[in-house]
Design a protein around this motif. Structure first.
Motif, PDB file in Angstrom:
ATOM      1  N   GLY A 195       0.815  -1.208   0.000  1.00 18.90           N
ATOM      2  CA  GLY A 195       0.000   0.000   0.000  1.00 18.90           C
ATOM      3  C   GLY A 195       0.846   1.255   0.000  1.00 18.90           C
ATOM      4  N   LEU A 196       1.925   1.257   0.756  1.00 21.06           N
ATOM      5  CA  LEU A 196       2.818   2.416   0.806  1.00 21.06           C
ATOM      6  C   LEU A 196       3.544   2.592  -0.522  1.00 21.06           C
ATOM      7  CD1 LEU A 196       3.980   4.635   2.639  1.00 21.06           C
ATOM      8  CD2 LEU A 196       5.752   3.004   3.332  1.00 21.06           C
ATOM      9  N   LEU A 197       4.012   1.475  -1.096  1.00 24.89           N
ATOM     10  CA  LEU A 197       4.741   1.544  -2.361  1.00 24.89           C
ATOM     11  C   LEU A 197       3.855   2.071  -3.483  1.00 24.89           C
ATOM     12  CD1 LEU A 197       7.349   0.827  -3.956  1.00 24.89           C
ATOM     13  CD2 LEU A 197       6.343  -1.434  -4.361  1.00 24.89           C
ATOM     14  N   ALA A 198       2.580   1.702  -3.467  1.00 29.74           N
ATOM     15  CA  ALA A 198       1.671   2.081  -4.550  1.00 29.74           C
ATOM     16  C   ALA A 198       0.926   3.378  -4.281  1.00 29.74           C
ATOM     17  CB  ALA A 198       0.664   0.944  -4.780  1.00 29.74           C
ATOM     18  N   ALA A 199       1.198   4.032  -3.167  1.00 28.21           N
ATOM     19  CA  ALA A 199       0.473   5.259  -2.812  1.00 28.21           C
ATOM     20  C   ALA A 199       0.643   6.330  -3.885  1.00 28.21           C
ATOM     21  CB  ALA A 199       0.947   5.778  -1.464  1.00 28.21           C
ATOM     22  N   ARG A 200      -0.448   6.993  -4.205  1.00 23.36           N
ATOM     23  CA  ARG A 200      -0.423   8.061  -5.203  1.00 23.36           C
ATOM     24  C   ARG A 200      -0.129   9.401  -4.541  1.00 23.36           C
ATOM     25  NH1 ARG A 200      -6.155   6.783  -8.260  1.00 23.36           N
ATOM     26  NH2 ARG A 200      -5.699   4.629  -8.907  1.00 23.36           N
ATOM     27  N   GLY A 201       0.597  10.240  -5.263  1.00 30.45           N
ATOM     28  CA  GLY A 201       0.864  11.583  -4.773  1.00 30.45           C
ATOM     29  C   GLY A 201       2.041  11.683  -3.842  1.00 30.45           C
ATOM     30  N   VAL A 202       2.897  10.622  -3.819  1.00 30.52           N
ATOM     31  CA  VAL A 202       4.057  10.601  -2.932  1.00 30.52           C
ATOM     32  C   VAL A 202       5.262  10.115  -3.736  1.00 30.52           C
ATOM     33  CG1 VAL A 202       4.998   9.776  -0.739  1.00 30.52           C
ATOM     34  CG2 VAL A 202       2.520   9.963  -1.033  1.00 30.52           C
ATOM     35  N   GLY A 203       6.392  10.793  -3.585  1.00 31.85           N
ATOM     36  CA  GLY A 203       7.604  10.382  -4.285  1.00 31.85           C
ATOM     37  C   GLY A 203       8.217   9.130  -3.683  1.00 31.85           C
ATOM     38  N   PHE A 204       9.012   8.425  -4.491  1.00 31.79           N
ATOM     39  CA  PHE A 204       9.596   7.156  -4.044  1.00 31.79           C
ATOM     40  C   PHE A 204      10.529   7.359  -2.860  1.00 31.79           C
ATOM     41  CE2 PHE A 204      12.976   3.937  -4.153  1.00 31.79           C
ATOM     42  CZ  PHE A 204      12.204   2.791  -4.015  1.00 31.79           C
ATOM     43  N   ALA A 205      11.335   8.426  -2.870  1.00 31.72           N
ATOM     44  CA  ALA A 205      12.288   8.655  -1.774  1.00 31.72           C
ATOM     45  C   ALA A 205      11.554   8.803  -0.450  1.00 31.72           C
ATOM     46  CB  ALA A 205      13.129   9.895  -2.062  1.00 31.72           C
ATOM     47  N   GLU A 206      10.427   9.505  -0.475  1.00 40.69           N
ATOM     48  CA  GLU A 206       9.663   9.670   0.766  1.00 40.69           C
ATOM     49  C   GLU A 206       9.042   8.345   1.204  1.00 40.69           C
ATOM     50  OE1 GLU A 206       5.981  12.290   2.663  1.00 40.69           O
ATOM     51  OE2 GLU A 206       6.637  12.680   0.603  1.00 40.69           O
ATOM     52  N   LYS A 207       8.586   7.555   0.254  1.00 43.26           N
ATOM     53  CA  LYS A 207       8.044   6.239   0.600  1.00 43.26           C
ATOM     54  C   LYS A 207       9.099   5.383   1.283  1.00 43.26           C
ATOM     55  CE  LYS A 207       4.786   6.127  -3.295  1.00 43.26           C
ATOM     56  NZ  LYS A 207       4.443   5.460  -4.570  1.00 43.26           N
ATOM     57  N   LEU A 208      10.322   5.413   0.755  1.00 38.49           N
ATOM     58  CA  LEU A 208      11.408   4.613   1.324  1.00 38.49           C
ATOM     59  C   LEU A 208      11.734   5.085   2.739  1.00 38.49           C
ATOM     60  CD1 LEU A 208      13.526   2.417   0.999  1.00 38.49           C
ATOM     61  CD2 LEU A 208      15.033   4.120  -0.061  1.00 38.49           C
ATOM     62  N   ARG A 209      11.824   6.408   2.936  1.00 38.02           N
ATOM     63  CA  ARG A 209      12.106   6.936   4.275  1.00 38.02           C
ATOM     64  C   ARG A 209      11.028   6.508   5.265  1.00 38.02           C
ATOM     65  NH1 ARG A 209      13.157  11.717   1.465  1.00 38.02           N
ATOM     66  NH2 ARG A 209      11.176  12.612   2.204  1.00 38.02           N
ATOM     67  N   THR A 210       9.791   6.538   4.811  1.00 36.15           N
ATOM     68  CA  THR A 210       8.692   6.174   5.694  1.00 36.15           C
ATOM     69  C   THR A 210       8.720   4.687   6.023  1.00 36.15           C
ATOM     70  OG1 THR A 210       7.312   7.959   4.823  1.00 36.15           O
ATOM     71  CG2 THR A 210       6.179   6.140   5.926  1.00 36.15           C
ATOM     72  N   ALA A 211       9.034   3.850   5.029  1.00 33.63           N
ATOM     73  CA  ALA A 211       9.130   2.411   5.279  1.00 33.63           C
ATOM     74  C   ALA A 211      10.220   2.104   6.301  1.00 33.63           C
ATOM     75  CB  ALA A 211       9.395   1.671   3.968  1.00 33.63           C
ATOM     76  N   LEU A 212      11.354   2.768   6.181  1.00 36.87           N
ATOM     77  CA  LEU A 212      12.447   2.556   7.130  1.00 36.87           C
ATOM     78  C   LEU A 212      12.061   3.055   8.522  1.00 36.87           C
ATOM     79  CD1 LEU A 212      15.482   3.582   4.885  1.00 36.87           C
ATOM     80  CD2 LEU A 212      14.817   1.258   5.586  1.00 36.87           C
ATOM     81  N   TRP A 213      11.359   4.170   8.573  1.00 40.37           N
ATOM     82  CA  TRP A 213      10.904   4.704   9.863  1.00 40.37           C
ATOM     83  C   TRP A 213       9.931   3.739  10.530  1.00 40.37           C
ATOM     84  CZ3 TRP A 213       5.963   7.510  10.732  1.00 40.37           C
ATOM     85  CH2 TRP A 213       5.871   8.043  12.026  1.00 40.37           C
ATOM     86  N   MET A 214       8.967   3.235   9.770  1.00 48.36           N
ATOM     87  CA  MET A 214       8.005   2.294  10.332  1.00 48.36           C
ATOM     88  C   MET A 214       8.692   1.023  10.821  1.00 48.36           C
ATOM     89  SD  MET A 214       4.811   3.255  10.483  1.00 48.36           S
ATOM     90  CE  MET A 214       3.908   1.705  10.518  1.00 48.36           C
ATOM     91  N   ASP A 215       9.692   0.564  10.071  1.00 50.71           N
ATOM     92  CA  ASP A 215      10.430  -0.629  10.500  1.00 50.71           C
ATOM     93  C   ASP A 215      11.156  -0.363  11.808  1.00 50.71           C
ATOM     94  OD1 ASP A 215      11.514  -3.362   9.880  1.00 50.71           O
ATOM     95  OD2 ASP A 215      13.407  -2.243   9.950  1.00 50.71           O
ATOM     96  N   GLY A 216      11.716   0.833  11.950  1.00 53.91           N
ATOM     97  CA  GLY A 216      12.389   1.184  13.189  1.00 53.91           C
ATOM     98  C   GLY A 216      11.438   1.244  14.367  1.00 53.91           C
ATOM     99  N   ILE A 217      10.253   1.774  14.141  1.00 53.81           N
ATOM    100  CA  ILE A 217       9.248   1.838  15.214  1.00 53.81           C
ATOM    101  C   ILE A 217       8.869   0.426  15.657  1.00 53.81           C
ATOM    102  CG2 ILE A 217       6.896   2.558  15.801  1.00 53.81           C
ATOM    103  CD1 ILE A 217       7.192   4.751  13.676  1.00 53.81           C
ATOM    104  N   LYS A 218       8.716  -0.469  14.693  1.00 51.47           N
ATOM    105  CA  LYS A 218       8.362  -1.849  15.039  1.00 51.47           C
ATOM    106  C   LYS A 218       9.457  -2.496  15.870  1.00 51.47           C
ATOM    107  CE  LYS A 218       5.244  -3.090  11.243  1.00 51.47           C
ATOM    108  NZ  LYS A 218       5.010  -4.023  10.122  1.00 51.47           N
TER     109      LYS A 218
END
Length: 406
Positions: free
Chosen positions: A107-130
């Motif tokens: 869902g994050l990878l396919a999100a519309r209106g968001v650049g890939f770099a921001e998606k990657l940063r967010t994925a890494l942040w979420m992984d860190g929170i977990k």
């Protein structure tokens, strides 16, 4: 054993059902004319409407279990859909039918209106929170937490901030980051895909729990006293007196701002946040592309399609909208919807003290009190969550379980 529950909201109903199922003679006191507390239905202008809009998630396990217990079938009364967050700017994030955590990643990878770099940063942040098990070293505001994490782009405006406001009813600048992290832990961060699902009501709130719970309680011998305000609670050597009537124990499940009148030691000094629900009736064929939309504008926050052309716009937390008259507020929201037709009927419902403000490090009372037969229930006592129906239900069941042990 004869016990009392004071307050007929979702916490009080959960406590009463748990106590009755445990074999006690339960009396439920409710000051209002109907059960349900801040999540109830009412007849307004000849229509049966909810006093506010509530969205449930698949993570509301205790709420769903309670519905099953009293004969309210969630599969019939709730429409289950994979989570989508979309707004009128073109942003969209939709979770697919994949096992967790693949559903969130896709869902994050396919999100519309968001650049890939921001998606990657967010994925890494979420992984860190977990990896930190969603525990913060120190509590702070959601805004400060997102700033520190570098979450300053489109996902902040279109995902995190709307979710924070929906979950905590408190703007990110004032909301507790730890409470928000707890919400993420049990929803987007859950290992169960079903926990991320949206559960959209197909029926009014009264039919979801208050009405079937009342029928179940009465069928199992419980007594419900509506329009009965409790003014005095006294303790005795072998129990408590509720307005002079003896009980072996009591669950106080009224709203936080009313508890101190009955049990002064439970007095709280919370700030409170308002909620407004603006119902707009359009032509019956009017419908949203998805039943829940984040509405970005001067005032609008969320819109729920209640079917048949009835849209419910929700405003949470203190803001400029509070200064508007009902007519002006309805005008603004109808304009923001930008539909081709005009609303034929409008109704604004405001609750000035809808929930406690979910701020960092607020003190939350325990379920137990200084008296062994007096217990507290209510969303404000379930410290893991902000003011939610799930927190209310869990707190009610917990208080009842304590009382059953005396």
């Amino acid at each position: 054993m004869k016990v009392a529950v004071i307050g007929g909201g979702w916490a009080g109903l959960a406590a009463a059902v748990e106590l009755t199922a445990g074999g006690t003679a339960t009396t439920l006191f409710e000051a209002g004319r109907v059960l349900g507390g801040r999540a109830r239905s009412a007849t307004i202008d000849g229509r049966e409407l909810d006093n506010g809009q509530h969205i449930l998630l698949g993570a509301y396990r205790e709420t769903l279990a309670l519905m099953h217990q009293v004969g309210a079938d969630p599969a019939t009364l709730l429409e289950r859909r994979p989570l989508q967050v979309r707004d009128n700017s073109g942003f969209r994030m939709a979770l697919p039918h994949l096992p967790a955590p693949l559903n969130l990643a896709w869902g994050l990878l396919a999100a519309r209106g968001v650049g890939f770099a921001e998606k990657l940063r967010t994925a890494l942040w979420m992984d860190g929170i977990k990896r930190q098990q969603f525990r913060l070293e120190t509590d702070t505001t959601v805004a400060a937490w997102l700033d520190a994490a570098g979450q300053t782009g489109a996902l902040r405006r279109h995902l995190w901030e709307p979710l924070c406001l929906a979950a905590l009813n408190t703007p990110p600048e004032r909301a507790s980051a730890q409470l928000f992290a707890n919400v993420l832990r049990d929803s987007l961060g859950s290992p169960r895909r079903a926990d991320t699902d949206l559960l959209l009501p197909r029926a009014n709130l009264g039919r979801l729990l208050p009405e079937p719970a009342a029928a179940w309680l009465q069928a199992h011998g419980a007594e419900i006293r509506l329009k009965t305000r409790v003014d005095r609670l006294e303790t005795t050597s072998d129990g408590v007196l509720v307005d002079g009537q003896p009980f072996a124990g009591v669950v106080i499940a009224c709203a936080a701002q009313h508890v101190a009148m009955l049990w002064p030691e439970a007095a709280t000094a919370y700030d409170y946040e308002p909620i407004a629900t603006i119902y707009l009736q359009f032509s019956p064929e009017t419908r949203l592309d998805f039943p829940l939309v984040s509405q970005l504008g001067n005032h609008g926050q969320w819109v729920v399609d209640r079917q048949g052309g009835l849209l419910a716009c929700i405003l949470s937390g203190h803001g400029d909208w509070e200064a508007l008259t009902d007519e002006a507020l309805a005008d603004e929201l109808e304009s923001e919807l930008n539909l081709t037709t005009k609303a034929s009927w409008r109704k604004v419902i405001r609750e000035k003290r809808a929930t406690f403000s979910g701020r960092p490090d607020i003190a939350r009372p325990a379920c137990t009190t200084s008296h062994p037969a007096v217990f507290l229930a209510g969303d404000y006592t379930w410290a893991d969550y902000p003011a939610t129906l799930e927190g209310a239900v869990r707190s009610g069941r917990r208080a009842a379980q304590h009382l059953l042990k005396i």
